[in-house]
Each structure stands twice: as C-alpha cells, then as structure tokens.
Scaffold this motif. Structure first.
Motif: not given
Length: 262
Positions: A159-173
């Motif tokens: 989902g978008p919520e996990l994506a936003e949280k992961a992106a804020a932690m510096g995640a790549w996708f």
C-alpha cells in the motif's frame, strides 16, 4: 545497458535451458543481473552462477516462506557467507502474511537477523513484503532506530502508506512486470509517488512475466518491458528511465563496479 536487479536463475524452471536463458538476456541488452538467494540450502547454486558469469552477482538470505527451516540461523552465518566474492546484498527476506508458509513470529525473527547482517556488512537488504504492511513498517522503524541500514522494497505491490514510510526511511523500490498488468492500477499509482532517484527494475523471473509475455515463464530478457512500463507510468522517456534506474541501481548495489567509471 539494461539491468535486471532480481533474478532466480537457480530455480528448477531453468534447469533445461539456463545457459540459453542467460544468452537471450545478453542478446536483449541486459548487461547485469543480480541472482537472488531464497534459502541457504540453494546458496551454493546461487553463488556458483555469480562466480561463473562476469555479468551476474548475487545475494545471500532466506525468503520468509522458508523461515520455519531457519529458526537457528544467526546473523553471523549470513555475515560470513556475505564475505564471499560477488555477494552484493542480504536477502531476499521479509514478511509474507498472504501464504503464511512460516509462522509470522518466526518470519519476523528471521527478518530481524537479516537486518542485523545488513547493518554489519553495509550491504543492502532485499525486502519481500506481502499483506504485512503494519508489521513491516513497525519492524523497519524499530530497526532503523537501532542503527542505519540500506534497503530495497523488492517488487513493491503493497500500500501507499507503507511506501511513504519506507521512502522516508531512505528505501529504494523495484518495479516488476506487475506494473504492466491491466488490473494493477493501484500498483501504478504507488509507482508514480516513488522517489525518482531510488527506483530500479526487475523481472523476478521465472515469475511475473510482463505483458506481452504474461502467463509464460519469465526471463531476464523481458526486463526491457518493465523499464518501458516504468517510463510510461512516470512520464519519462525510455532513455531517462534507463539513466535513472541505472544510477539508482549502482547507488544501492555499490559493491558492483560501473564500467562507465561513474
């Protein structure tokens, strides 16, 4: 060159024609592939592919489906295996609450061991997550608070919520062939919001073949279809998508040398 950041060439689906599959990938312009470890019992095959081919690198890890068989795994074991040549990542690891092939508590424990190994080695973590958004976010936030590590949300369809949280932690996708599926508009919506400098592409072969090959065995040679889908979704030219995903790939998998010297 095209890069396939997630291949499972050790899988039995390739036993009859593995060399031909690799040759077709090269003919299609694929210059690098990352062969992914899903369990330690097949790691020798995974590592052997990387050692045998100059354009294949590999990871070491245990998929959440297999976690029940690795309750005695230690981070030190992963660290020691990761010290081998041509190992460039930790995983595939994470949480899969869709199939629940391993107990959820065991999945979480084994996942945390992989995070510790990624932290110790400095190697990126290849994360599998399915129907586990809240638990995944909680573990990542807890572990990030304990110490930094880099991570890739592989084949992201959550989902978008996990994506936003992961992106804020510096995640790549990483984007897979699912992005080409007609019914995957929710996946495409999330892709539109991913950080532009931290997106890469993959096939996850032999699974998830992109359109126009959907329903067949997937191959690294098809990764160009995924790249084109990403370009279309983001409004990039194919050349821009190639440049952006290549830069993002080498920023994440930074033990792999760039031939262009950048």
């Amino acid at each position: 060159m095209l890069i396939d950041s997630h291949v499972n060439l050790h899988a039995p689906q390739f036993d009859e024609d593995r060399d031909a599959v690799i040759a077709r990938a090269r003919e299609a312009g694929v210059g690098l592939m990352v062969e992914i470890s899903d369990k330690l019992s097949t790691f020798e095959a995974t590592h052997g592919l990387a050692m045998a081919h100059p354009d294949i690198w590999c990871t070491v890890g245990v998929h959440p489906h297999e976690a029940k068989d690795y309750t005695r795994l230690t981070a030190d074991e992963l660290v020691n295996l990761a010290a081998r040549p041509r190992v460039v990542g930790i995983g595939e690891c994470g949480l899969d609450f869709h199939y629940d092939l391993s107990p959820r508590e065991t999945q979480a424990e084994v996942f945390r061991l992989h995070i510790e190994a990624a932290r110790c080695t400095g190697l990126p973590l290849v994360v599998h997550t399915r129907e586990a958004d809240d638990t995944m976010a909680a573990i990542l936030e807890e572990e990030r608070a304990a110490g930094p590590f880099r991570f890739l949300m592989h084949c992201y369809t959550s989902g978008p919520e996990l994506a936003e949280k992961a992106a804020a932690m510096g995640a790549w996708f990483s984007v897979s062939g699912i992005a080409t599926f007609k019914a995957a508009e929710d996946v495409r919506a999330v892709i539109r919001g991913m950080p532009a400098d931290r997106i890469i592409v993959e096939t996850d072969c032999p699974y998830l073949a992109p359109v126009p090959h959907r329903g067949r065995r997937n191959e690294p040679a098809y990764v160009g279809h995924v790249l084109q889908a990403l370009a279309d979704i983001r409004g990039w030219s194919r050349e821009e998508a190639l440049m952006r995903t290549t830069d993002a790939f080498f920023a994440l998998f930074d033990r792999i040398p760039r031939e262009d010297g950048r």
